[in-house]
Enzyme design. Sequence first.
Site, PDB file in Angstrom:
ATOM      1  N   ASP A  37       0.419 -32.595 -43.712  1.00 10.69           N
ATOM      2  CA  ASP A  37       1.787 -32.258 -42.754  1.00 10.69           C
ATOM      3  C   ASP A  37       2.795 -32.258 -42.984  1.00 10.69           C
ATOM      4  O   ASP A  37       3.710 -32.414 -44.106  1.00 10.69           O
ATOM      5  CB  ASP A  37       1.514 -33.130 -41.700  1.00 10.69           C
ATOM      6  CG  ASP A  37       2.350 -32.160 -40.429  1.00 10.69           C
ATOM      7  OD1 ASP A  37       1.549 -32.220 -39.263  1.00 10.69           O
ATOM      8  OD2 ASP A  37       3.463 -31.705 -40.549  1.00 10.69           O
ATOM      9  N   ASN A  90      -4.834 -25.496 -40.282  1.00 15.42           N
ATOM     10  CA  ASN A  90      -5.147 -25.665 -39.308  1.00 15.42           C
ATOM     11  C   ASN A  90      -3.771 -25.349 -39.303  1.00 15.42           C
ATOM     12  O   ASN A  90      -3.207 -24.718 -37.693  1.00 15.42           O
ATOM     13  CB  ASN A  90      -5.574 -27.367 -38.959  1.00 15.42           C
ATOM     14  CG  ASN A  90      -4.631 -27.480 -37.528  1.00 15.42           C
ATOM     15  OD1 ASN A  90      -5.055 -26.560 -36.326  1.00 15.42           O
ATOM     16  ND2 ASN A  90      -3.860 -28.298 -37.629  1.00 15.42           N
ATOM     17  N   TYR A 156       2.717 -13.989 -34.538  1.00 14.15           N
ATOM     18  CA  TYR A 156       1.169 -14.493 -34.209  1.00 14.15           C
ATOM     19  C   TYR A 156      -0.262 -14.179 -34.679  1.00 14.15           C
ATOM     20  O   TYR A 156      -1.222 -14.033 -34.750  1.00 14.15           O
ATOM     21  CB  TYR A 156       1.784 -15.373 -33.410  1.00 14.15           C
ATOM     22  CG  TYR A 156       1.085 -16.920 -33.433  1.00 14.15           C
ATOM     23  CD1 TYR A 156       1.530 -18.069 -33.554  1.00 14.15           C
ATOM     24  CD2 TYR A 156      -0.336 -16.242 -32.141  1.00 14.15           C
ATOM     25  CE1 TYR A 156       0.033 -19.079 -33.409  1.00 14.15           C
ATOM     26  CE2 TYR A 156      -1.242 -17.611 -32.172  1.00 14.15           C
ATOM     27  CZ  TYR A 156      -0.820 -18.626 -33.007  1.00 14.15           C
ATOM     28  OH  TYR A 156      -1.829 -19.729 -32.645  1.00 14.15           O
ATOM     29  N   LYS A 160      -3.039 -14.582 -36.993  1.00 13.81           N
ATOM     30  CA  LYS A 160      -4.402 -14.405 -36.761  1.00 13.81           C
ATOM     31  C   LYS A 160      -6.035 -13.591 -36.898  1.00 13.81           C
ATOM     32  O   LYS A 160      -6.712 -14.279 -37.260  1.00 13.81           O
ATOM     33  CB  LYS A 160      -4.267 -15.131 -34.677  1.00 13.81           C
ATOM     34  CG  LYS A 160      -3.578 -16.236 -34.962  1.00 13.81           C
ATOM     35  CD  LYS A 160      -4.159 -18.144 -36.177  1.00 13.81           C
ATOM     36  CE  LYS A 160      -2.689 -18.930 -36.251  1.00 13.81           C
ATOM     37  NZ  LYS A 160      -3.248 -20.232 -35.961  1.00 13.81           N
ATOM     38  N   ILE A 189      -4.050 -24.438 -26.133  1.00 13.36           N
ATOM     39  CA  ILE A 189      -4.392 -26.055 -25.598  1.00 13.36           C
ATOM     40  C   ILE A 189      -3.186 -26.794 -25.587  1.00 13.36           C
ATOM     41  O   ILE A 189      -2.164 -26.219 -26.221  1.00 13.36           O
ATOM     42  CB  ILE A 189      -5.336 -26.483 -27.166  1.00 13.36           C
ATOM     43  CG1 ILE A 189      -6.063 -25.338 -27.836  1.00 13.36           C
ATOM     44  CG2 ILE A 189      -5.975 -27.679 -27.507  1.00 13.36           C
ATOM     45  CD1 ILE A 189      -7.760 -25.152 -26.909  1.00 13.36           C
ATOM     46  N   THR A 191      -1.052 -28.917 -26.486  1.00 12.34           N
ATOM     47  CA  THR A 191      -0.498 -29.667 -27.815  1.00 12.34           C
ATOM     48  C   THR A 191       1.345 -30.116 -27.692  1.00 12.34           C
ATOM     49  O   THR A 191       1.839 -28.760 -26.699  1.00 12.34           O
ATOM     50  CB  THR A 191      -0.853 -28.971 -28.825  1.00 12.34           C
ATOM     51  OG1 THR A 191      -0.154 -27.365 -29.406  1.00 12.34           O
ATOM     52  CG2 THR A 191      -2.208 -28.786 -29.207  1.00 12.34           C
TER      53      THR A 191
HETATM   54  P1  NAP Z   1       1.298 -28.490 -33.373  1.00 11.86           P
HETATM   55  O1  NAP Z   1       0.561 -29.304 -32.553  1.00 11.86           O
HETATM   56  O2  NAP Z   1       2.625 -27.809 -33.702  1.00 11.86           O
HETATM   57  O3  NAP Z   1       0.440 -28.923 -34.435  1.00 11.86           O
HETATM   58  C1  NAP Z   1       1.095 -28.417 -35.940  1.00 11.86           C
HETATM   59  C2  NAP Z   1       1.472 -29.289 -37.239  1.00 11.86           C
HETATM   60  O4  NAP Z   1       1.785 -28.821 -38.184  1.00 11.86           O
HETATM   61  C3  NAP Z   1       3.067 -29.832 -37.028  1.00 11.86           C
HETATM   62  O5  NAP Z   1       2.504 -30.986 -37.306  1.00 11.86           O
HETATM   63  C4  NAP Z   1       4.058 -29.164 -37.635  1.00 11.86           C
HETATM   64  O6  NAP Z   1       4.570 -29.767 -38.051  1.00 11.86           O
HETATM   65  C5  NAP Z   1       3.062 -28.640 -38.499  1.00 11.86           C
HETATM   66  N1  NAP Z   1       3.073 -27.287 -39.654  1.00 11.86           N
HETATM   67  C6  NAP Z   1       4.188 -26.579 -39.142  1.00 11.86           C
HETATM   68  N2  NAP Z   1       4.087 -25.278 -40.029  1.00 11.86           N
HETATM   69  C7  NAP Z   1       3.915 -26.177 -41.098  1.00 11.86           C
HETATM   70  C8  NAP Z   1       3.593 -26.128 -42.758  1.00 11.86           C
HETATM   71  N3  NAP Z   1       4.592 -24.835 -42.777  1.00 11.86           N
HETATM   72  N4  NAP Z   1       2.949 -26.859 -43.417  1.00 11.86           N
HETATM   73  C9  NAP Z   1       2.274 -27.678 -42.923  1.00 11.86           C
HETATM   74  N5  NAP Z   1       2.369 -27.552 -42.064  1.00 11.86           N
HETATM   75  C10 NAP Z   1       3.470 -27.310 -40.479  1.00 11.86           C
HETATM   76  O7  NAP Z   1       0.025 -27.450 -32.898  1.00 11.86           O
HETATM   77  P2  NAP Z   1      -1.028 -27.318 -32.485  1.00 11.86           P
HETATM   78  O8  NAP Z   1      -1.599 -26.799 -31.203  1.00 11.86           O
HETATM   79  O9  NAP Z   1      -1.545 -28.101 -33.304  1.00 11.86           O
HETATM   80  O10 NAP Z   1      -2.028 -26.098 -33.212  1.00 11.86           O
HETATM   81  C11 NAP Z   1      -2.581 -26.073 -34.465  1.00 11.86           C
HETATM   82  C12 NAP Z   1      -3.415 -24.972 -34.600  1.00 11.86           C
HETATM   83  O11 NAP Z   1      -3.773 -24.125 -34.116  1.00 11.86           O
HETATM   84  C13 NAP Z   1      -1.817 -24.096 -34.983  1.00 11.86           C
HETATM   85  O12 NAP Z   1      -2.825 -23.426 -36.586  1.00 11.86           O
HETATM   86  C14 NAP Z   1      -1.927 -23.273 -33.882  1.00 11.86           C
HETATM   87  O13 NAP Z   1      -1.908 -21.770 -34.101  1.00 11.86           O
HETATM   88  C15 NAP Z   1      -3.819 -22.490 -33.800  1.00 11.86           C
HETATM   89  N6  NAP Z   1      -4.208 -22.925 -32.232  1.00 11.86           N
HETATM   90  C16 NAP Z   1      -2.858 -23.420 -31.044  1.00 11.86           C
HETATM   91  C17 NAP Z   1      -3.045 -23.292 -29.710  1.00 11.86           C
HETATM   92  C18 NAP Z   1      -2.592 -23.393 -28.672  1.00 11.86           C
HETATM   93  O14 NAP Z   1      -2.596 -23.133 -27.337  1.00 11.86           O
HETATM   94  N7  NAP Z   1      -1.862 -24.659 -29.093  1.00 11.86           N
HETATM   95  C19 NAP Z   1      -4.240 -22.407 -29.645  1.00 11.86           C
HETATM   96  C20 NAP Z   1      -4.297 -21.262 -30.410  1.00 11.86           C
HETATM   97  C21 NAP Z   1      -4.684 -21.559 -31.994  1.00 11.86           C
HETATM   98  P3  NAP Z   1       6.112 -29.672 -36.916  1.00 11.86           P
HETATM   99  O15 NAP Z   1       6.184 -30.245 -35.642  1.00 11.86           O
HETATM  100  O16 NAP Z   1       6.978 -30.218 -38.167  1.00 11.86           O
HETATM  101  O17 NAP Z   1       6.560 -28.232 -37.174  1.00 11.86           O
END
Ligand code: NAP
Length: 250
Positions: A37, A90, A156, A160, A189, A191
């Site tokens: 991360d 991810n 975004y 994607k 989701i 999160t």
């Molecule tokens: P999250 O809770 O914000 O977790 C993402 C993690 O990635 C965080 O720890 C973040 O750190 C870290 N990160 C951000 N920029 C980074 C970088 N440049 N290099 C390495 N790590 C980095 O997000 P999530 O909802 O679990 O999302 C995970 C994936 O699922 C993403 O690709 C997102 O687009 C995708 N997704 C999410 C949803 C949704 O509704 N949540 C839906 C569809 C797809 P910081 O917190 O310090 O930024």
Amino acid sequence: MFDFEGKTAIVTGAGSGIGEAIALELAASGAFVVVSDVDEHAANRVVATIMDRGKRAAGFAADVSDPDAVERMVKFAEAEGGALHLAVNNAGIGGPQRPVGEYPLDGWRQVIDVNLHGVFYGMRYQIPAMERAGGGAIVNISSILGSVGFANASAYVAAKHGVVGLTKTAAMEYSANGIRINSVGPGFIETPLLAKNLDQEALDGLASLHPIGRIGTSEEVSALTCFLLSDRASFISGSYHLVDGAYTAQ
Ligand code: NAP
């Protein structure tokens, strides 16, 4: 449910949300997990949880938009785990919310850098490592917005959609070499990514867009991802798998 005993896995963005759930499930199923991360603290917290449960993991701080850091992450996984077998690209960010005609240029570059270039850099170094290991499996986390648009989220959505095409192409190139590559498209989701960007009213509005009547959980995305990484998915490669409560069925 899955058997990843003897496998080494990398999960990026594994300090939070979906990546954290995947790292926990892979480790619970026997894998040695490199929890990567940009937030070192968050990665170490997830490693501590895994070790408390008697499973194996190591943290690695890396920004996926930095190819040198991604190369070091893959070398670290090979050095610590002996070989690299599994990877989940991810890490992702939401980015600014504005229509295309007003979209901030720096925000556009940042979202593409992390959400699209980051996935390319991941595979760029993971694939040669998996060839050295004799095969492997990769899941790239896209989104429902890898197949449909969403107003005010052009960077975004473009990133994607790009992840889906990149995944298909890499799978065509490497499936015969024993490396299966798929993408996963989650609906909305629950999160920190959503919580950081939206208030409760907006979250309720998003839930109503899913015919199943709610937004999803990280564990529901992890279940599909771990299945695709597992030998149970041995004929599945190059495809885009939704976990979206029927969002895109409409
Ligand atoms: P999250 O809770 O914000 O977790 C993402 C993690 O990635 C965080 O720890 C973040 O750190 C870290 N990160 C951000 N920029 C980074 C970088 N440049 N290099 C390495 N790590 C980095 O997000 P999530 O909802 O679990 O999302 C995970 C994936 O699922 C993403 O690709 C997102 O687009 C995708 N997704 C999410 C949803 C949704 O509704 N949540 C839906 C569809 C797809 P910081 O917190 O310090 O930024």
